[in-house]
Design a protein around this motif. Sequence first.
Motif, PDB file in Angstrom:
ATOM      1  N   PRO A  28      -1.490  -3.626  -1.444  1.00  0.00           N
ATOM      2  CA  PRO A  28      -2.757  -4.365  -1.366  1.00  0.00           C
ATOM      3  C   PRO A  28      -2.935  -5.444  -2.436  1.00  0.00           C
ATOM      4  CG  PRO A  28      -3.163  -2.047  -0.965  1.00  0.00           C
ATOM      5  CD  PRO A  28      -1.705  -2.172  -1.364  1.00  0.00           C
ATOM      6  N   ALA A  29      -2.551  -5.157  -3.674  1.00  0.00           N
ATOM      7  CA  ALA A  29      -2.725  -6.152  -4.738  1.00  0.00           C
ATOM      8  C   ALA A  29      -1.822  -7.365  -4.513  1.00  0.00           C
ATOM      9  CB  ALA A  29      -2.439  -5.525  -6.099  1.00  0.00           C
ATOM     10  N   GLU A  30      -0.604  -7.137  -4.011  1.00  0.00           N
ATOM     11  CA  GLU A  30       0.291  -8.252  -3.717  1.00  0.00           C
ATOM     12  C   GLU A  30      -0.288  -9.108  -2.596  1.00  0.00           C
ATOM     13  OE1 GLU A  30       4.824  -6.998  -4.234  1.00  0.00           O
ATOM     14  OE2 GLU A  30       3.696  -5.487  -3.120  1.00  0.00           O
ATOM     15  N   HIS A  31      -0.817  -8.440  -1.580  1.00  0.00           N
ATOM     16  CA  HIS A  31      -1.409  -9.143  -0.439  1.00  0.00           C
ATOM     17  C   HIS A  31      -2.614  -9.975  -0.872  1.00  0.00           C
ATOM     18  CE1 HIS A  31      -2.550  -9.802   3.794  1.00  0.00           C
ATOM     19  NE2 HIS A  31      -3.780  -9.535   3.406  1.00  0.00           N
ATOM     20  N   SER A  32      -3.468  -9.381  -1.725  1.00  0.00           N
ATOM     21  CA  SER A  32      -4.678 -10.109  -2.125  1.00  0.00           C
ATOM     22  C   SER A  32      -4.366 -11.288  -3.041  1.00  0.00           C
ATOM     23  CB  SER A  32      -5.701  -9.172  -2.768  1.00  0.00           C
ATOM     24  OG  SER A  32      -5.239  -8.695  -4.002  1.00  0.00           O
ATOM     25  N   SER A  33      -3.249 -11.219  -3.773  1.00  0.00           N
ATOM     26  CA  SER A  33      -2.927 -12.348  -4.640  1.00  0.00           C
ATOM     27  C   SER A  33      -2.314 -13.497  -3.857  1.00  0.00           C
ATOM     28  CB  SER A  33      -2.005 -11.930  -5.781  1.00  0.00           C
ATOM     29  OG  SER A  33      -0.728 -11.606  -5.310  1.00  0.00           O
ATOM     30  N   LYS A  34      -1.564 -13.188  -2.786  1.00  0.00           N
ATOM     31  CA  LYS A  34      -0.974 -14.241  -1.950  1.00  0.00           C
ATOM     32  C   LYS A  34      -0.497 -13.610  -0.643  1.00  0.00           C
ATOM     33  CE  LYS A  34       3.116 -15.676  -3.045  1.00  0.00           C
ATOM     34  NZ  LYS A  34       4.241 -16.319  -3.711  1.00  0.00           N
ATOM     35  N   HIS A  35      -0.847 -14.240   0.470  1.00  0.00           N
ATOM     36  CA  HIS A  35      -0.372 -13.768   1.770  1.00  0.00           C
ATOM     37  C   HIS A  35      -0.334 -14.914   2.777  1.00  0.00           C
ATOM     38  CE1 HIS A  35      -4.787 -13.379   2.031  1.00  0.00           C
ATOM     39  NE2 HIS A  35      -4.611 -13.688   3.302  1.00  0.00           N
ATOM     40  N   ILE A  36       0.314 -14.663   3.883  1.00  0.00           N
ATOM     41  CA  ILE A  36       0.354 -15.640   4.959  1.00  0.00           C
ATOM     42  C   ILE A  36      -0.959 -15.526   5.717  1.00  0.00           C
ATOM     43  CG2 ILE A  36       1.539 -16.348   7.078  1.00  0.00           C
ATOM     44  CD1 ILE A  36       4.118 -15.113   5.865  1.00  0.00           C
ATOM     45  N   PRO A  37      -1.639 -16.654   5.966  1.00  0.00           N
ATOM     46  CA  PRO A  37      -2.934 -16.592   6.668  1.00  0.00           C
ATOM     47  C   PRO A  37      -2.832 -15.843   7.999  1.00  0.00           C
ATOM     48  CG  PRO A  37      -2.544 -18.798   5.815  1.00  0.00           C
ATOM     49  CD  PRO A  37      -1.272 -18.026   5.614  1.00  0.00           C
ATOM     50  N   ASN A  38      -3.883 -15.105   8.309  1.00  0.00           N
ATOM     51  CA  ASN A  38      -4.021 -14.328   9.547  1.00  0.00           C
ATOM     52  C   ASN A  38      -3.071 -13.143   9.639  1.00  0.00           C
ATOM     53  OD1 ASN A  38      -6.054 -16.132  10.517  1.00  0.00           O
ATOM     54  ND2 ASN A  38      -4.404 -17.548  11.066  1.00  0.00           N
ATOM     55  N   SER A  39      -2.496 -12.729   8.513  1.00  0.00           N
ATOM     56  CA  SER A  39      -1.630 -11.544   8.550  1.00  0.00           C
ATOM     57  C   SER A  39      -2.468 -10.296   8.322  1.00  0.00           C
ATOM     58  CB  SER A  39      -0.520 -11.643   7.506  1.00  0.00           C
ATOM     59  OG  SER A  39      -1.046 -11.711   6.200  1.00  0.00           O
ATOM     60  N   LYS A  40      -1.968  -9.202   8.874  1.00  0.00           N
ATOM     61  CA  LYS A  40      -2.616  -7.896   8.744  1.00  0.00           C
ATOM     62  C   LYS A  40      -1.838  -7.092   7.707  1.00  0.00           C
ATOM     63  CE  LYS A  40      -3.826  -3.882  11.531  1.00  0.00           C
ATOM     64  NZ  LYS A  40      -3.790  -3.286  12.859  1.00  0.00           N
ATOM     65  N   GLN A 106      -7.968 -14.591  -5.818  1.00  0.00           N
ATOM     66  CA  GLN A 106      -8.403 -14.763  -7.200  1.00  0.00           C
ATOM     67  C   GLN A 106      -7.474 -14.066  -8.185  1.00  0.00           C
ATOM     68  OE1 GLN A 106     -10.868 -16.633  -8.208  1.00  0.00           O
ATOM     69  NE2 GLN A 106     -11.706 -17.143  -6.211  1.00  0.00           N
ATOM     70  N   SER A 107      -7.019 -12.872  -7.804  1.00  0.00           N
ATOM     71  CA  SER A 107      -6.193 -12.095  -8.729  1.00  0.00           C
ATOM     72  C   SER A 107      -4.723 -12.422  -8.529  1.00  0.00           C
ATOM     73  CB  SER A 107      -6.422 -10.597  -8.499  1.00  0.00           C
ATOM     74  OG  SER A 107      -5.911 -10.234  -7.234  1.00  0.00           O
ATOM     75  N   THR A 108      -3.973 -12.173  -9.575  1.00  0.00           N
ATOM     76  CA  THR A 108      -2.524 -12.303  -9.464  1.00  0.00           C
ATOM     77  C   THR A 108      -1.912 -10.991  -9.921  1.00  0.00           C
ATOM     78  OG1 THR A 108      -2.366 -13.220 -11.690  1.00  0.00           O
ATOM     79  CG2 THR A 108      -2.505 -14.793  -9.872  1.00  0.00           C
ATOM     80  N   ALA A 165       4.380   1.612  -6.687  1.00  0.00           N
ATOM     81  CA  ALA A 165       3.548   1.125  -5.581  1.00  0.00           C
ATOM     82  C   ALA A 165       2.231   1.892  -5.490  1.00  0.00           C
ATOM     83  CB  ALA A 165       4.302   1.235  -4.258  1.00  0.00           C
ATOM     84  N   MET A 166       2.224   3.160  -5.930  1.00  0.00           N
ATOM     85  CA  MET A 166       1.008   3.980  -5.868  1.00  0.00           C
ATOM     86  C   MET A 166       0.082   3.785  -7.070  1.00  0.00           C
ATOM     87  SD  MET A 166       2.310   7.545  -4.203  1.00  0.00           S
ATOM     88  CE  MET A 166       3.669   7.838  -5.327  1.00  0.00           C
ATOM     89  N   MET A 167       0.509   3.012  -8.058  1.00  0.00           N
ATOM     90  CA  MET A 167      -0.315   2.802  -9.246  1.00  0.00           C
ATOM     91  C   MET A 167      -1.608   2.064  -8.879  1.00  0.00           C
ATOM     92  SD  MET A 167       1.074   4.190 -11.855  1.00  0.00           S
ATOM     93  CE  MET A 167       1.955   5.476 -11.045  1.00  0.00           C
ATOM     94  N   ARG A 172      -5.483  -2.105  -5.644  1.00  0.00           N
ATOM     95  CA  ARG A 172      -6.691  -2.926  -5.580  1.00  0.00           C
ATOM     96  C   ARG A 172      -6.458  -4.109  -4.680  1.00  0.00           C
ATOM     97  NH1 ARG A 172      -6.523  -3.358 -11.419  1.00  0.00           N
ATOM     98  NH2 ARG A 172      -6.741  -1.230 -12.081  1.00  0.00           N
ATOM     99  N   ALA A 173      -7.398  -4.321  -3.794  1.00  0.00           N
ATOM    100  CA  ALA A 173      -7.267  -5.459  -2.873  1.00  0.00           C
ATOM    101  C   ALA A 173      -8.056  -6.646  -3.372  1.00  0.00           C
ATOM    102  CB  ALA A 173      -7.756  -5.072  -1.498  1.00  0.00           C
TER     103      ALA A 173
END
Length: 173
Positions: A28-40, A106-108, A165-167, A172-173
């Motif tokens: 989740p934290a990786e996704h919230s820092s950067k992702h491809i638009p419209n990805s699940k 916002q987060s990295t 990965a479980m940390m 955090r998203a």
Amino acid sequence: MSLQDISPQQAKQMCDSGGAVLIDVREPAEHSSKHIPNSKLLPLGRISASDIEDSQQNLVIYCQKGMRGKKACEKLIKDNPKLKVFNIVGGIENWEQCGFDTQRGQSTVMPLDRQVQLSIGVLLLLFSALTMGVSFNFIWAVVVIGSGLVVAGSTGFCGLGRVIAMMPWNQRA
């Protein structure tokens, strides 16, 4: 169906035509820092074929560099061999190198593979110093860490990666 690797260009074409669902298997934290638009977001550690709403839809899977994506594809095919899954070679890093859009939050957060590399490096330095300065018995920790690297490299399973990965900071998203 078997696993199919596709280029970012092929993936973009599939998604732009409405012929695929884009799935991010990072944390989740990786996704919230950067992702491809419209990805699940469906993290690798929790992904299951039961999470897929339309089993007839093409599923385009991506991660940071392609390895977790490949594992997710293998897991989905094992759960449901009828699924049509495609792994983006090189993950989101290759997607960006091709000049395609990503959405930044916002987060990295440091990518999971770099967190693992940093942790292993710190542990090896610490236990090597303890071996040289305190007791030779600390060499066994270096042997265990080295054995873990051999297992991860030969099987693709990284126990430390699963733990990191479980940390909380990766959840955090």
